[in-house]
Design a protein around this motif. Structure first.
Motif, PDB file in Angstrom:
ATOM      1  N   PHE A   4      72.366  77.450  41.759  1.00 11.71           N
ATOM      2  CA  PHE A   4      72.613  76.691  42.976  1.00 11.71           C
ATOM      3  C   PHE A   4      71.285  76.182  43.504  1.00 11.71           C
ATOM      4  O   PHE A   4      70.301  76.920  43.567  1.00 11.71           O
ATOM      5  N   ILE A   5      71.269  74.898  43.841  1.00 14.04           N
ATOM      6  CA  ILE A   5      70.064  74.274  44.378  1.00 14.04           C
ATOM      7  C   ILE A   5      70.383  73.647  45.729  1.00 14.04           C
ATOM      8  O   ILE A   5      71.553  73.435  46.064  1.00 14.04           O
ATOM      9  N   LYS A   6      69.340  73.372  46.495  1.00  9.42           N
ATOM     10  CA  LYS A   6      69.500  72.695  47.770  1.00  9.42           C
ATOM     11  C   LYS A   6      68.633  71.443  47.740  1.00  9.42           C
ATOM     12  O   LYS A   6      67.412  71.528  47.588  1.00  9.42           O
ATOM     13  N   LEU A   7      69.272  70.271  47.846  1.00 13.08           N
ATOM     14  CA  LEU A   7      68.561  69.001  47.886  1.00 13.08           C
ATOM     15  C   LEU A   7      68.211  68.715  49.345  1.00 13.08           C
ATOM     16  O   LEU A   7      69.090  68.456  50.165  1.00 13.08           O
ATOM     17  N   ILE A   8      66.930  68.781  49.679  1.00 11.13           N
ATOM     18  CA  ILE A   8      66.478  68.610  51.061  1.00 11.13           C
ATOM     19  C   ILE A   8      66.566  67.132  51.440  1.00 11.13           C
ATOM     20  O   ILE A   8      66.188  66.254  50.665  1.00 11.13           O
ATOM     21  N   LYS A   9      67.051  66.862  52.657  1.00 13.90           N
ATOM     22  CA  LYS A   9      67.268  65.478  53.091  1.00 13.90           C
ATOM     23  C   LYS A   9      65.965  64.739  53.364  1.00 13.90           C
ATOM     24  O   LYS A   9      65.857  63.551  53.110  1.00 13.90           O
ATOM     25  N   GLN A  10      64.961  65.423  53.905  1.00 10.92           N
ATOM     26  CA  GLN A  10      63.710  64.739  54.238  1.00 10.92           C
ATOM     27  C   GLN A  10      62.756  64.726  53.039  1.00 10.92           C
ATOM     28  O   GLN A  10      62.790  65.607  52.191  1.00 10.92           O
ATOM     29  N   LYS A  11      61.931  63.690  52.982  1.00 14.25           N
ATOM     30  CA  LYS A  11      60.937  63.586  51.916  1.00 14.25           C
ATOM     31  C   LYS A  11      59.697  64.368  52.301  1.00 14.25           C
ATOM     32  O   LYS A  11      59.447  64.641  53.471  1.00 14.25           O
ATOM     33  N   SER A  12      58.896  64.706  51.293  1.00 10.50           N
ATOM     34  CA  SER A  12      57.665  65.440  51.562  1.00 10.50           C
ATOM     35  C   SER A  12      56.627  64.489  52.162  1.00 10.50           C
ATOM     36  O   SER A  12      56.536  63.338  51.757  1.00 10.50           O
ATOM     37  N   PRO A  13      55.846  64.969  53.136  1.00 11.39           N
ATOM     38  CA  PRO A  13      54.845  64.101  53.747  1.00 11.39           C
ATOM     39  C   PRO A  13      53.720  63.781  52.770  1.00 11.39           C
ATOM     40  O   PRO A  13      53.415  64.568  51.881  1.00 11.39           O
ATOM     41  N   ASN A  14      53.133  62.606  52.930  1.00 11.32           N
ATOM     42  CA  ASN A  14      52.009  62.123  52.115  1.00 11.32           C
ATOM     43  C   ASN A  14      52.382  61.875  50.662  1.00 11.32           C
ATOM     44  O   ASN A  14      51.982  60.890  50.078  1.00 11.32           O
ATOM     45  N   LEU A  15      53.159  62.749  50.063  1.00 10.17           N
ATOM     46  CA  LEU A  15      53.570  62.567  48.669  1.00 10.17           C
ATOM     47  C   LEU A  15      54.744  61.592  48.572  1.00 10.17           C
ATOM     48  O   LEU A  15      54.914  60.906  47.589  1.00 10.17           O
ATOM     49  N   ASN A  16      55.560  61.538  49.640  1.00 11.33           N
ATOM     50  CA  ASN A  16      56.714  60.642  49.734  1.00 11.33           C
ATOM     51  C   ASN A  16      57.697  60.842  48.587  1.00 11.33           C
ATOM     52  O   ASN A  16      58.225  59.896  48.025  1.00 11.33           O
ATOM     53  N   GLY A  17      57.915  62.094  48.234  1.00 17.38           N
ATOM     54  CA  GLY A  17      58.856  62.409  47.168  1.00 17.38           C
ATOM     55  C   GLY A  17      59.940  63.345  47.653  1.00 17.38           C
ATOM     56  O   GLY A  17      59.904  63.827  48.782  1.00 17.38           O
ATOM     57  N   LYS A  18      60.884  63.610  46.790  1.00 15.89           N
ATOM     58  CA  LYS A  18      62.013  64.464  47.138  1.00 15.89           C
ATOM     59  C   LYS A  18      61.648  65.935  46.993  1.00 15.89           C
ATOM     60  O   LYS A  18      60.690  66.294  46.314  1.00 15.89           O
ATOM     61  N   VAL A  19      62.445  66.770  47.659  1.00 13.81           N
ATOM     62  CA  VAL A  19      62.197  68.214  47.694  1.00 13.81           C
ATOM     63  C   VAL A  19      63.490  68.935  47.311  1.00 13.81           C
ATOM     64  O   VAL A  19      64.570  68.578  47.770  1.00 13.81           O
ATOM     65  N   VAL A  20      63.355  69.948  46.455  1.00 19.46           N
ATOM     66  CA  VAL A  20      64.499  70.751  46.016  1.00 19.46           C
ATOM     67  C   VAL A  20      64.135  72.220  46.156  1.00 19.46           C
ATOM     68  O   VAL A  20      63.037  72.625  45.777  1.00 19.46           O
ATOM     69  N   PHE A  21      65.044  73.022  46.712  1.00 21.86           N
ATOM     70  CA  PHE A  21      64.865  74.463  46.789  1.00 21.86           C
ATOM     71  C   PHE A  21      65.838  75.138  45.826  1.00 21.86           C
ATOM     72  O   PHE A  21      67.008  74.779  45.773  1.00 21.86           O
ATOM     73  N   LEU A  22      65.333  76.114  45.081  1.00 24.55           N
ATOM     74  CA  LEU A  22      66.169  76.910  44.177  1.00 24.55           C
ATOM     75  C   LEU A  22      66.096  78.351  44.629  1.00 24.55           C
ATOM     76  O   LEU A  22      65.005  78.894  44.807  1.00 24.55           O
ATOM     77  N   GLY A  23      67.239  78.988  44.789  1.00 26.17           N
ATOM     78  CA  GLY A  23      67.260  80.391  45.161  1.00 26.17           C
ATOM     79  C   GLY A  23      67.115  80.607  46.652  1.00 26.17           C
ATOM     80  O   GLY A  23      67.100  79.673  47.443  1.00 26.17           O
TER      81      GLY A  23
END
Length: 197
Positions: free
Chosen positions: A117-136
């Protein structure tokens, strides 16, 4: 004479096996700043200082890393080398295999390591401007950060930050190395190890 030759050949074989099992190398303290600057560590650190909000939970495949990879902290799933979670294998040096299509495949072939199970975070990472995913969950959670093109930039597991070094000069990006950075509670580097493919 045959015994000496056999012993020598056995020694050479053992030496080649040991050489193929590469380990990350410690970066000396006097070279740490230069190595971290080459991967824009200040930008990477800024992504770790943010408290991320809610995300969309979903079930995903888990594909363990191949023998070409060193031991990855937190048992990182190598299919998450890209944001879509479709990369099955990454060639090192100058070529990369594209993500393989999984339509119509046997589920055991598609999910060789099981599901997570993963969590796709709605906000992008600052400065990097990419997506964020949490596992566990909890202390064993992996926080994965992606660049704008979809390849993983870095991830955090407990107090270990793993930074992925990509070669962008080819038509397809290729993974050239990894940095394993032990960080303190403010995400400043304590120890750095480098792994080259």
């Amino acid at each position: 004479m045959k015994r000496i030759i056999l012993t020598f050949l056995t020694f050479l074989f053992a030496l080649s096996v040991l050489a193929s099992e590469k380990e990350p190398k410690n970066v000396p303290k006097n070279k740490t700043a230069k190595v971290l600057k080459s991967v824009a560590f200040a930008t990477i650190r800024s992504t770790l200082l943010v408290t991320y909000g809610e995300g969309e939970e979903k079930q995903s495949a888990y594909t363990p890393c191949s023998e070409n990879f060193p031991s990855m902290p937190g048992d990182f799933p190598c299919n998450y080398l890209d944001y879509e979670g479709t990369t099955m294998e990454v060639a090192t040096q100058s070529t990369v295999n594209e993500g393989e299509s999984t339509e119509g495949s046997d589920p055991e072939d598609v999910f060789p390591g099981g599901k997570i199970f993963i969590k796709l975070i709605k906000q992008k990472s600052p400065n990097l401007n990419g997506k964020v995913v949490f596992l566990g969950e909890g202390e064993d959670q992996l926080k994965l950060f992606y660049g704008p093109k979809g390849q993983i930039s870095h991830y955090l597991y407990r107090q270990t930050l793993v930074i992925f070094k990509w070669d962008w000069t080819q038509s397809e990006p290729s993974l050239t190395g990894l940095l394993f950075v032990n960080v303190n509670h403010e995400y400043f580097p304590v120890e750095v190890k480098e792994y080259s493919f």
